[in-house]
Structures are given as C-alpha cells and as structure tokens.
Design an enzyme around this catalytic site. Structure first.
Site, PDB file in Angstrom:
ATOM      1  N   HIS A   1       0.854  -1.193   0.000  1.00  0.00           N
ATOM      2  CA  HIS A   1       0.000   0.000   0.000  1.00  0.00           C
ATOM      3  C   HIS A   1       0.888   1.242   0.000  1.00  0.00           C
ATOM      4  CE1 HIS A   1      -3.788   2.136   0.933  1.00  0.00           C
ATOM      5  NE2 HIS A   1      -3.071   2.883   1.761  1.00  0.00           N
TER       6      HIS A   1
ATOM      7  N   ASP B   1       0.914   5.358   0.088  1.00  0.00           N
ATOM      8  CA  ASP B   1       0.122   6.542   0.424  1.00  0.00           C
ATOM      9  C   ASP B   1       0.744   7.786  -0.194  1.00  0.00           C
ATOM     10  OD1 ASP B   1      -1.988   5.534   2.222  1.00  0.00           O
ATOM     11  OD2 ASP B   1      -0.286   4.885   3.429  1.00  0.00           O
TER      12      ASP B   1
ATOM     13  N   GLY C   1      -4.004  11.112   6.260  1.00  0.00           N
ATOM     14  CA  GLY C   1      -2.897  12.053   6.383  1.00  0.00           C
ATOM     15  C   GLY C   1      -1.735  11.536   7.203  1.00  0.00           C
ATOM     16  N   PHE C   2      -2.031  10.664   8.159  1.00  0.00           N
ATOM     17  CA  PHE C   2      -0.975  10.206   9.058  1.00  0.00           C
ATOM     18  C   PHE C   2      -1.179   8.751   9.434  1.00  0.00           C
ATOM     19  CE2 PHE C   2      -1.679  14.706   9.640  1.00  0.00           C
ATOM     20  CZ  PHE C   2      -0.396  15.213   9.451  1.00  0.00           C
ATOM     21  N   GLY C   3      -0.061   8.072   9.653  1.00  0.00           N
ATOM     22  CA  GLY C   3      -0.124   6.736  10.211  1.00  0.00           C
ATOM     23  C   GLY C   3      -0.216   6.820  11.725  1.00  0.00           C
ATOM     24  N   GLY C   4      -0.474   5.666  12.334  1.00  0.00           N
ATOM     25  CA  GLY C   4      -0.414   5.568  13.784  1.00  0.00           C
ATOM     26  C   GLY C   4      -1.565   6.200  14.538  1.00  0.00           C
TER      27      GLY C   4
ATOM     28  N   GLY D   1      -6.436   2.256   8.207  1.00  0.00           N
ATOM     29  CA  GLY D   1      -6.294   3.136   9.362  1.00  0.00           C
ATOM     30  C   GLY D   1      -6.513   2.429  10.685  1.00  0.00           C
ATOM     31  N   GLY D   2      -5.438   2.344  11.462  1.00  0.00           N
ATOM     32  CA  GLY D   2      -5.567   1.768  12.802  1.00  0.00           C
ATOM     33  C   GLY D   2      -5.848   0.283  12.825  1.00  0.00           C
TER      34      GLY D   2
ATOM     35  N   GLY E   1      -0.103  -0.166   8.517  1.00  0.00           N
ATOM     36  CA  GLY E   1       1.186   0.516   8.526  1.00  0.00           C
ATOM     37  C   GLY E   1       1.947   0.204   9.786  1.00  0.00           C
TER      38      GLY E   1
HETATM   39  C1  DX5 Z   1      -3.391   7.347   6.315  1.00  0.00           C
HETATM   40  C2  DX5 Z   1      -2.975   6.299   5.327  1.00  0.00           C
HETATM   41  C3  DX5 Z   1      -2.824   4.939   5.880  1.00  0.00           C
HETATM   42  C4  DX5 Z   1      -1.767   4.810   6.947  1.00  0.00           C
HETATM   43  C5  DX5 Z   1      -2.233   3.755   7.890  1.00  0.00           C
HETATM   44  O1  DX5 Z   1      -3.734   8.494   5.630  1.00  0.00           O
HETATM   45  O2  DX5 Z   1      -3.905   6.219   4.279  1.00  0.00           O
HETATM   46  O3  DX5 Z   1      -2.583   4.009   4.839  1.00  0.00           O
HETATM   47  O4  DX5 Z   1      -0.513   4.448   6.466  1.00  0.00           O
HETATM   48  O5  DX5 Z   1      -1.353   3.706   8.958  1.00  0.00           O
HETATM   49  P1  DX5 Z   1      -1.711   2.898  10.267  1.00  0.00           P
HETATM   50  O6  DX5 Z   1      -1.912   1.448   9.864  1.00  0.00           O
HETATM   51  O7  DX5 Z   1      -0.520   3.109  11.133  1.00  0.00           O
HETATM   52  O8  DX5 Z   1      -2.971   3.481  10.831  1.00  0.00           O
HETATM   53 ZN    ZN Z   2      -3.666   4.602   2.796  1.00  0.00          ZN
END
Ligand code: DX5
Ligand code: ZN
Length: 224
Positions: free
Chosen positions: A39, A41, A148-151, A182-183, A203
């Site tokens: 994946h 992003d 926008g963000f991981g984690g 996400g999550g 992620g």
């Molecule tokens: C967020 C991204 C996700 C992100 C998920 O905007 O689209 O793909 O990498 O990260 P996790 O799995 O850490 O929530």
């Molecule tokens: Zn994504």
C-alpha cells in the site's frame, strides 16, 4: 450480525510506516514476511496535511518487488497524475470522491489505463458517495482514521459503514474488494473482518513491529 466474507484475506502493509532510508529493503522484508499487496500513500500537503512521494518512487521500487502496488492517492486534483502513476507501476489506483468534480470520469480514466479502480471513503464521507459509481469500482476502501498520518486510533464508529458497504457490494454480485485503512491491528482486524471487510491495510502494525512475519501472521490470526 453481518455475515463474514468468505473471500481470502489480503494484507497490504503501508509503506508510510517504513524506514524511508532503506525502502528497497523494507519492501523486500514485508514481501518475504507474507504481504500480499504493498500500500502506497501519496499525499500532497493540500488534500491532506502531509506530504509523501510521487511516481518516481514507485518506479524505483517497481523493479524490486512482484507485489501489486495498491496506490492511495490523497491528492487534489488527481486526474492529471493518473497516467503517471499507472506508468510508474501502480496496479490499483484509489481516489477520494472529494478530490475532483467528476468521480465517475476519474474512475473511467483509471479503467482506461488498465488498472483496478478504487474509491476511498473518509470517515465523514457517506456511503452514497460510492453507490452511483459502484459499476466502475474494483475496490472500495473505507478509512477508519482521517487520512494524512499513520499511527492514529481506529474509529469503531466506521464498523456500521463497513457492514453497509458489504451489503451494497454483495447486491451487485460483482467481484469488488472491501479494504480498510487506518488503525488496523490485532483486535481491530477481527472487528472489520466481522463487519464484512476482506482486505487490510496496516502501517504501524507491520512496519512498527520488530518481526514483520509475526506481525502479518498476527493480523491473519486475528482476522480468523
Ligand atoms: C493514512 C494512510 C494509511 C496509513 C495507515 O492516511 O492512508 O494508509 O498508512 O497507517 P496505520 O496502519 O498506522 O494506521
Ligand atoms: Zn492509505
């Protein structure tokens, strides 16, 4: 109780959580660890408040892995870049309906490039955003965090949306995957699968772990 999808589970680690100083090695490591898709992003600092990478990075990594590239475009506009991402090695191209005025036309463009077309629903985007274009869609992706963000923390309020989309997909009789982004981690993976998902983006749960093989196995075990 929603019915559980009988489809095979797909696990797609999100490169966003990888060590950007050694991406080739990170990609090889998750492939060896049992990942199905990669994946990617793509963020522009405009559609979402973060910036990542573009087609040149896909092109560089494409030579080093056989995994399908699951490309999540968080850019607006997306249309001028679809051909570039396809040429750089994208296999699936996901767009957000809010990224342009003509989502049907954008999906037609992705299909014309010979790629699988995905529509992504933000937490605040209703299921109606995908209903009228389902005929063109190969993958519906439901965001269980704001993009926008991981984690970030998983939003359990999205589970009913996942179940609704599962029913919409089943009603078409078509082969459309239902992907969650996400999550996703052991615990939430089970919840989204029980709601009807069949494809997991992860992620932090994969790249944040010491042992990628164990992390992917834990997701599969949790999903059942
Ligand atoms: C967020 C991204 C996700 C992100 C998920 O905007 O689209 O793909 O990498 O990260 P996790 O799995 O850490 O929530
Ligand atoms: Zn994504």
């Amino acid at each position: 109780m929603p019915t559980r999808s009988p489809r095979s589970l797909i696990v797609a680690p999100s490169l966003l959580a990888a060590d950007f100083a050694c991406l080739k090695d990170e990609v090889a490591a998750v492939e060896r660890a049992g990942a199905d898709w990669l994946h990617l992003d793509v963020m522009d600092g405009h559609f979402v408040p973060n910036i990542t990478f573009g087609p040149p990075l896909l092109k560089s990594l494409r030579k080093h892995t056989g995994m399908p590239f699951d490309v999540h475009l968080m850019i607006a506009p997306a249309d001028p870049y679809l051909a570039d991402f396809a040429a750089a090695g994208a296999d699936h191209i996901h767009i957000h309906p809010e990224a342009g005025p003509h989502v049907h036309r954008s999906l037609q463009a992705i299909k014309a490039l010979g790629k699988l077309a995905g529509v992504v629903l933000n937490p605040g985007t209703p299921v109606e955003a995908v209903a009228c274009v389902l005929e063109l869609v190969d993958i519906v992706m439901v965001m269980t965090v704001n993009p926008g963000f991981g984690g970030q923390a998983f939003l359990p309020s999205m589970l009913s949306k996942i179940a609704t989309i599962r029913a919409m997909i089943d009603a078409t009789g078509r082969d459309i995957r239902l992907e969650i982004d996400g999550g996703v981690a052991p615990g939430t993976a089970r919840q989204v699968i029980e709601a009807g998902a069949d494809t997991l983006v992860a992620g932090t749960a994969v790249f944040g772990a010491k042992d990628y093989t164990a992390a992917i196995a834990a997701l599969r075990a949790d999903a059942g």
